[in-house]
Design a protein around this motif. Structure first.
Motif, PDB file in Angstrom:
ATOM      1  N   PHE A   1     -35.700  49.903  52.192  1.00 46.16           N
ATOM      2  CA  PHE A   1     -35.419  50.370  53.541  1.00 46.16           C
ATOM      3  C   PHE A   1     -36.672  50.477  54.403  1.00 46.16           C
ATOM      4  O   PHE A   1     -36.576  50.773  55.593  1.00 46.16           O
ATOM      5  CB  PHE A   1     -34.696  51.721  53.500  1.00 46.16           C
ATOM      6  N   HIS A   2     -37.826  50.250  53.803  1.00 50.21           N
ATOM      7  CA  HIS A   2     -39.083  50.295  54.559  1.00 50.21           C
ATOM      8  C   HIS A   2     -39.287  48.959  55.281  1.00 50.21           C
ATOM      9  O   HIS A   2     -39.149  47.893  54.684  1.00 50.21           O
ATOM     10  CB  HIS A   2     -40.263  50.567  53.627  1.00 50.21           C
ATOM     11  N   VAL A   3     -39.632  49.027  56.548  1.00 50.82           N
ATOM     12  CA  VAL A   3     -39.908  47.826  57.336  1.00 50.82           C
ATOM     13  C   VAL A   3     -41.418  47.600  57.312  1.00 50.82           C
ATOM     14  O   VAL A   3     -42.170  48.458  57.782  1.00 50.82           O
ATOM     15  CB  VAL A   3     -39.411  47.984  58.791  1.00 50.82           C
ATOM     16  N   PRO A   4     -41.883  46.481  56.748  1.00 47.22           N
ATOM     17  CA  PRO A   4     -43.327  46.225  56.684  1.00 47.22           C
ATOM     18  C   PRO A   4     -43.967  46.257  58.070  1.00 47.22           C
ATOM     19  O   PRO A   4     -43.426  45.727  59.028  1.00 47.22           O
ATOM     20  CB  PRO A   4     -43.415  44.821  56.070  1.00 47.22           C
ATOM     21  N   GLY A   5     -45.109  46.912  58.142  1.00 43.26           N
ATOM     22  CA  GLY A   5     -45.841  47.002  59.400  1.00 43.26           C
ATOM     23  C   GLY A   5     -45.444  48.180  60.269  1.00 43.26           C
ATOM     24  O   GLY A   5     -46.059  48.428  61.290  1.00 43.26           O
ATOM     25  N   LYS A   6     -44.425  48.920  59.868  1.00 48.76           N
ATOM     26  CA  LYS A   6     -43.984  50.100  60.615  1.00 48.76           C
ATOM     27  C   LYS A   6     -44.528  51.360  59.952  1.00 48.76           C
ATOM     28  O   LYS A   6     -44.902  51.361  58.783  1.00 48.76           O
ATOM     29  CB  LYS A   6     -42.449  50.180  60.673  1.00 48.76           C
ATOM     30  N   LYS A   7     -44.559  52.449  60.699  1.00 50.41           N
ATOM     31  CA  LYS A   7     -45.055  53.713  60.167  1.00 50.41           C
ATOM     32  C   LYS A   7     -44.267  54.137  58.937  1.00 50.41           C
ATOM     33  O   LYS A   7     -43.063  53.903  58.855  1.00 50.41           O
ATOM     34  CB  LYS A   7     -44.979  54.809  61.224  1.00 50.41           C
TER      35      LYS A   7
END
Length: 143
Positions: free
Chosen positions: A114-120
């Motif tokens: 669920f983590h979007v690469p490049g996002k906080k």
């Protein structure tokens, strides 16, 4: 004592920054981390110019300030980790160990589907894990 930990993306975008003191001036730590990025870039570019392969991800002491010492670490994917401490006699072996553990925590957080690469990084589990790593190095829990 560890006062701030930061994770910065390969485009120098802040992914995570946590202060571990009760100072309301977290903008100061943003500034310190931002200044450390210039030193990291300089160290990396100097090693390329000298023909040295930068296999060592621990960049060591980036610069001391009046009150703090700033250390750096860069992953193979150009993710930068910055540690701000008040200790004037930190051992490199301890700082290396801290960065290895922080890097492992980051890899686990980034591996979350669920983590979007490049996002906080907003994961409470990651924040708790960073807090535990910092506590194990003798710093107080975040406020």
């Amino acid at each position: 004592m560890i006062v701030c930990v930061a994770v910065v993306g390969h485009n120098n975008n802040p992914l995570y920054l946590q202060s571990f003191i009760d100072d309301d001036n977290t903008l100061k730590f943003h500034y310190i981390v931002h200044c450390s990025l210039d030193v990291i870039e300089e160290k990396v570019s100097n090693s390329k110019r000298a023909g040295v392969n930068l296999n060592e991800t621990f960049l060591g002491l980036l610069y001391p300030t009046e009150d703090y010492k700033v250390y750096g670490y860069m992953s193979n994917t150009k993710i930068k980790f910055v540690l701000v401490t008040t200790d004037q006699d930190s051992r490199d072996a301890d700082v290396r160990n801290f960065f290895r553990r922080l890097h492992a925590a980051y890899v686990d957080a980034a591996s979350n589907p669920f983590h979007v690469p490049g996002k906080k990084i907003t994961s409470a589990v990651f924040a708790e894990r960073v807090g535990n790593i910092v506590k194990s190095f003798g710093a107080p829990a975040p406020a």
